[in-house]
Scaffold this active site. Sequence first.
Site, short mmCIF file in Angstrom:
data_model
loop_
_atom_site.label_atom_id
_atom_site.label_comp_id
_atom_site.label_asym_id
_atom_site.label_seq_id
_atom_site.Cartn_x
_atom_site.Cartn_y
_atom_site.Cartn_z
N LYS A 96 0.85 -1.20 0.00
CA LYS A 96 0.00 0.00 0.00
C LYS A 96 0.89 1.25 0.00
O LYS A 96 1.95 1.27 0.60
CB LYS A 96 -0.92 0.00 1.22
CG LYS A 96 -2.03 -1.04 1.10
CD LYS A 96 -2.97 -0.99 2.27
CE LYS A 96 -3.80 0.25 2.35
NZ LYS A 96 -4.88 0.36 1.37
N GLU A 118 6.21 -10.01 4.17
CA GLU A 118 7.53 -9.55 4.60
C GLU A 118 7.55 -8.04 4.50
O GLU A 118 7.20 -7.47 3.47
CB GLU A 118 8.62 -10.16 3.72
CG GLU A 118 10.03 -9.82 4.18
CD GLU A 118 10.66 -8.67 3.41
OE1 GLU A 118 11.59 -8.05 3.94
OE2 GLU A 118 10.21 -8.39 2.29
#
Length: 188
Positions: A111, A137
């Site tokens: 994002k 991750e």
Amino acid sequence: MSIKSDKWIRQMAKQHGMIHPFEPEQVRESTNGKVISYGTSSYGYDVRCSDEFKIFTNINSAIVDPKDFDSNSFIDVKSEVCIIPPNSFALARTVEYFRIPREVLTICLGKSTYARCGIIVNVTPLEPEWEGHVTLEFSNTTTLPAKIYANEGVAQMLFFGGDQVCDVSYKDRAGKYQGQTGVTLPKA
């Protein structure tokens, strides 16, 4: 190959349990105030991060080896926030459990809220007929500690429908990460 819309995502989640738990709309606020958005978007689904984290530490001076990964290189944290040390990373998992249809390939992108803070979310593609919680991750590329919020949006899944069904799916190959739950470390 074509990208799938919000209508398709809602239909697949309802009829086939593709995403569970599923949020049919984009959520931007909770009872605690504003949150980093999650849920269905125009052409994707914004996933949330659970409160289970594995934070990388190099106190043992281990070598990072994907064929022989030392689980002692992580400390486990269960919290509503995760503080990632500078130039380090943490693993987490999605709140959502996925069941990817045989004719679909899913790509995950970070994002922009996190990207603008120097935090990179890395997830490999979710192959046709893969299922499980997605291991995420988070790389902190900055020289400062970075904060990740549990139960809020962290990445967006994009669903691509193939022109034809694949011959061999992840399930057919008995992939080693099939059905994973929790934060899953590398398997050789």
